[in-house]
Write a protein that holds these residues in place. Structure first.
Motif, PDB file in Angstrom:
ATOM      1  N   GLN A   1      16.724  25.409  -9.506  1.00 43.93           N
ATOM      2  CA  GLN A   1      16.714  26.303  -8.352  1.00 43.93           C
ATOM      3  C   GLN A   1      16.523  25.528  -7.051  1.00 43.93           C
ATOM      4  N   PHE A   2      15.680  24.513  -7.089  1.00 46.33           N
ATOM      5  CA  PHE A   2      15.426  23.684  -5.903  1.00 46.33           C
ATOM      6  C   PHE A   2      16.703  22.994  -5.446  1.00 46.33           C
ATOM      7  N   ILE A   3      17.412  22.365  -6.365  1.00 50.66           N
ATOM      8  CA  ILE A   3      18.635  21.652  -6.004  1.00 50.66           C
ATOM      9  C   ILE A   3      19.710  22.624  -5.545  1.00 50.66           C
ATOM     10  N   LYS A   4      19.796  23.793  -6.166  1.00 49.07           N
ATOM     11  CA  LYS A   4      20.732  24.822  -5.707  1.00 49.07           C
ATOM     12  C   LYS A   4      20.451  25.193  -4.251  1.00 49.07           C
ATOM     13  N   ASP A   5      19.181  25.342  -3.926  1.00 56.73           N
ATOM     14  CA  ASP A   5      18.810  25.690  -2.554  1.00 56.73           C
ATOM     15  C   ASP A   5      19.246  24.618  -1.559  1.00 56.73           C
ATOM     16  N   VAL A   6      19.132  23.353  -1.955  1.00 51.07           N
ATOM     17  CA  VAL A   6      19.563  22.268  -1.068  1.00 51.07           C
ATOM     18  C   VAL A   6      21.078  22.332  -0.868  1.00 51.07           C
ATOM     19  N   ILE A   7      21.810  22.552  -1.944  1.00 52.74           N
ATOM     20  CA  ILE A   7      23.266  22.662  -1.858  1.00 52.74           C
ATOM     21  C   ILE A   7      23.665  23.818  -0.941  1.00 52.74           C
ATOM     22  N   GLU A   8      22.877  24.871  -0.958  1.00 49.36           N
ATOM     23  CA  GLU A   8      23.211  26.064  -0.176  1.00 49.36           C
ATOM     24  C   GLU A   8      22.591  26.066   1.215  1.00 49.36           C
ATOM     25  N   GLY A   9      22.072  24.902   1.646  1.00 53.05           N
ATOM     26  CA  GLY A   9      21.701  24.734   3.049  1.00 53.05           C
ATOM     27  C   GLY A   9      20.272  25.018   3.434  1.00 53.05           C
ATOM     28  N   LYS A  10      19.358  25.166   2.454  1.00 57.02           N
ATOM     29  CA  LYS A  10      17.999  25.563   2.782  1.00 57.02           C
ATOM     30  C   LYS A  10      17.075  24.404   3.162  1.00 57.02           C
ATOM     31  N   ARG A  11      17.575  23.157   3.081  1.00 57.57           N
ATOM     32  CA  ARG A  11      16.751  22.009   3.486  1.00 57.57           C
ATOM     33  C   ARG A  11      17.532  21.060   4.398  1.00 57.57           C
ATOM     34  N   ASP A  12      18.449  21.610   5.176  1.00 57.84           N
ATOM     35  CA  ASP A  12      19.280  20.774   6.034  1.00 57.84           C
ATOM     36  C   ASP A  12      18.469  19.998   7.064  1.00 57.84           C
ATOM     37  N   GLU A  13      17.319  20.525   7.451  1.00 60.78           N
ATOM     38  CA  GLU A  13      16.504  19.837   8.459  1.00 60.78           C
ATOM     39  C   GLU A  13      15.875  18.558   7.910  1.00 60.78           C
ATOM     40  N   ASP A  14      15.909  18.381   6.576  1.00 63.91           N
ATOM     41  CA  ASP A  14      15.274  17.213   5.959  1.00 63.91           C
ATOM     42  C   ASP A  14      16.277  16.202   5.415  1.00 63.91           C
ATOM     43  N   GLN A  15      17.524  16.277   5.860  1.00 68.05           N
ATOM     44  CA  GLN A  15      18.517  15.334   5.357  1.00 68.05           C
ATOM     45  C   GLN A  15      18.129  13.898   5.724  1.00 68.05           C
ATOM     46  N   GLY A  16      18.500  12.989   4.839  1.00 72.11           N
ATOM     47  CA  GLY A  16      18.163  11.589   5.032  1.00 72.11           C
ATOM     48  C   GLY A  16      16.799  11.220   4.487  1.00 72.11           C
ATOM     49  N   LYS A  17      16.126  12.179   3.835  1.00 70.78           N
ATOM     50  CA  LYS A  17      14.779  11.948   3.337  1.00 70.78           C
ATOM     51  C   LYS A  17      14.710  12.221   1.831  1.00 70.78           C
ATOM     52  N   VAL A  18      13.608  11.778   1.231  1.00 66.95           N
ATOM     53  CA  VAL A  18      13.304  12.157  -0.150  1.00 66.95           C
ATOM     54  C   VAL A  18      12.529  13.456  -0.074  1.00 66.95           C
ATOM     55  N   ILE A  19      13.029  14.503  -0.712  1.00 72.32           N
ATOM     56  CA  ILE A  19      12.373  15.799  -0.568  1.00 72.32           C
ATOM     57  C   ILE A  19      11.907  16.367  -1.899  1.00 72.32           C
ATOM     58  N   ARG A  20      10.758  17.009  -1.837  1.00 69.52           N
ATOM     59  CA  ARG A  20      10.233  17.817  -2.925  1.00 69.52           C
ATOM     60  C   ARG A  20      10.423  19.283  -2.563  1.00 69.52           C
ATOM     61  N   ALA A  21      10.164  20.168  -3.496  1.00 68.13           N
ATOM     62  CA  ALA A  21      10.427  21.592  -3.270  1.00 68.13           C
ATOM     63  C   ALA A  21       9.680  22.136  -2.078  1.00 68.13           C
ATOM     64  N   THR A  22       8.485  21.622  -1.823  1.00 68.83           N
ATOM     65  CA  THR A  22       7.674  22.191  -0.731  1.00 68.83           C
ATOM     66  C   THR A  22       7.305  21.170   0.346  1.00 68.83           C
ATOM     67  N   MET A  23       7.867  19.965   0.283  1.00 70.02           N
ATOM     68  CA  MET A  23       7.469  18.956   1.255  1.00 70.02           C
ATOM     69  C   MET A  23       8.444  17.786   1.238  1.00 70.02           C
ATOM     70  N   VAL A  24       8.283  16.893   2.206  1.00 74.95           N
ATOM     71  CA  VAL A  24       8.998  15.624   2.216  1.00 74.95           C
ATOM     72  C   VAL A  24       8.142  14.628   1.461  1.00 74.95           C
ATOM     73  N   GLN A  25       8.733  13.940   0.487  1.00 76.14           N
ATOM     74  CA  GLN A  25       7.984  12.963  -0.305  1.00 76.14           C
ATOM     75  C   GLN A  25       7.721  11.719   0.529  1.00 76.14           C
ATOM     76  N   PRO A  26       6.497  11.195   0.510  1.00 75.91           N
ATOM     77  CA  PRO A  26       6.228   9.957   1.240  1.00 75.91           C
ATOM     78  C   PRO A  26       6.966   8.786   0.640  1.00 75.91           C
ATOM     79  N   TRP A  27       7.206   7.751   1.427  1.00 83.23           N
ATOM     80  CA  TRP A  27       7.935   6.585   0.924  1.00 83.23           C
ATOM     81  C   TRP A  27       7.056   5.786  -0.015  1.00 83.23           C
TER      82      TRP A  27
END
Length: 272
Positions: free
Chosen positions: A246-272
């Motif tokens: 479901q998380f990856i589907k949401d990314v494909i459908e545009g729900k995390r566009d503001e976090d592109q270029g990052k490593v993302i988790r379902a509820t946050m940006v993963q630290p490096w």
């Protein structure tokens, strides 16, 4: 009639890959999902299972033979997609593997296990992405995803406040050789950290082409990766793989566009 999105996902017949296909197949957003697998019969079996369950949408499922450890297989798969669909709107680099267990048991040498993990998780993924870029650039809204791991964050190798990380980060007793205990992940973890850098390189390379790029960290899920077994992983706190789908589907459908270029988790940006 709307044009269907063309979505290619590797390693799609089991685990998180299967759950991603299932989530996309049941989405209200129409797509043609290319179900990538090393063997045709495995892709066809996965498709048959999904079709038997039925779909809430009108997406299609197409089997695609692709083994990302083989340049020849990658080229043939990309050529096939080029002829059959002409473009790719989203490439989900999901195929991955861990050979640490085989290295620990002696089935593979230490070098063989390390090289095999990197070959699949980084090198093969890079080659496929390189070959598929011309098709991706034919999309009006191209998306490129790399499925990484929550264990890949360098800054979290010193965390002990979360049980799964505490187990991974714990140091063994003094002495040599060290005991073969727990779930060995050194080559897997190292290769996924390398995959994060690969994502950053592709994000830089494709920035002016309008391609949205992410590394996806789906979380601690009960899949068959590593040969531990789903039930054992659940006892260790792993969640249902459908959450990753479901998380990856949401990314494909545009729900995390503001976090592109990052490593993302379902509820946050993963630290490096």
């Amino acid at each position: 009639m709307s044009v269907k999105e063309i979505i290619l996902i590797t390693g799609a017949n089991t685990g998180i890959g299967y759950e991603v296909v299932k989530a996309l197949y049941n989405s209200s957003v129409s797509s043609d999902i290319l179900v990538g697998s090393r063997k045709l019969e495995n892709a066809e079996k996965a498709i048959a299972e999904l079709q038997k369950e039925g779909s809430k949408g009108d997406s299609g499922l197409t089997p695609l033979v692709i083994d990302i450890s083989s340049d020849d297989s990658i080229r043939k798969a990309v050529e096939q997609v080029s002829k059959s669909h002409g473009r790719i709107d989203a490439l989900i680099n999901n195929a991955g593997s861990s050979f640490d267990g085989k290295g620990q048991s002696g089935e593979m040498t230490l070098r063989e296990a390390f090289n095999a993990s990197r070959d699949v998780n980084v090198s093969g993924t890079h080659v496929l992405t390189h070959e598929a870029i011309p098709l991706l650039l034919k999309s009006s809204n191209p998306r490129l995803l790399f499925v990484t791991s929550g264990t890949s964050a360098l800054s979290e190798t010193e965390r002990f406040d979360y049980p799964p990380l505490a187990r991974l980060n714990a140091s063994p007793e003094a002495g040599w050789p060290k005991p073969n205990t727990g779930n060995p992940v050194i080559s897997y973890r190292s290769s996924k950290t390398g995959l994060n850098m690969l994502m950053r390189e592709w994000a830089k390379t494709l920035k002016n082409d309008g391609v949205k790029v992410w590394a996806i960290s789906p979380g601690f899920l009960a899949t068959g990766l590593g040969g531990v077994g789903a039930e054992q992983l659940k006892k260790m706190g792993a969640r249902d793989p459908s959450e990753g789908g479901q998380f990856i589907k949401d990314v494909i459908e545009g729900k995390r566009d503001e976090d592109q270029g990052k490593v993302i988790r379902a509820t946050m940006v993963q630290p490096w």
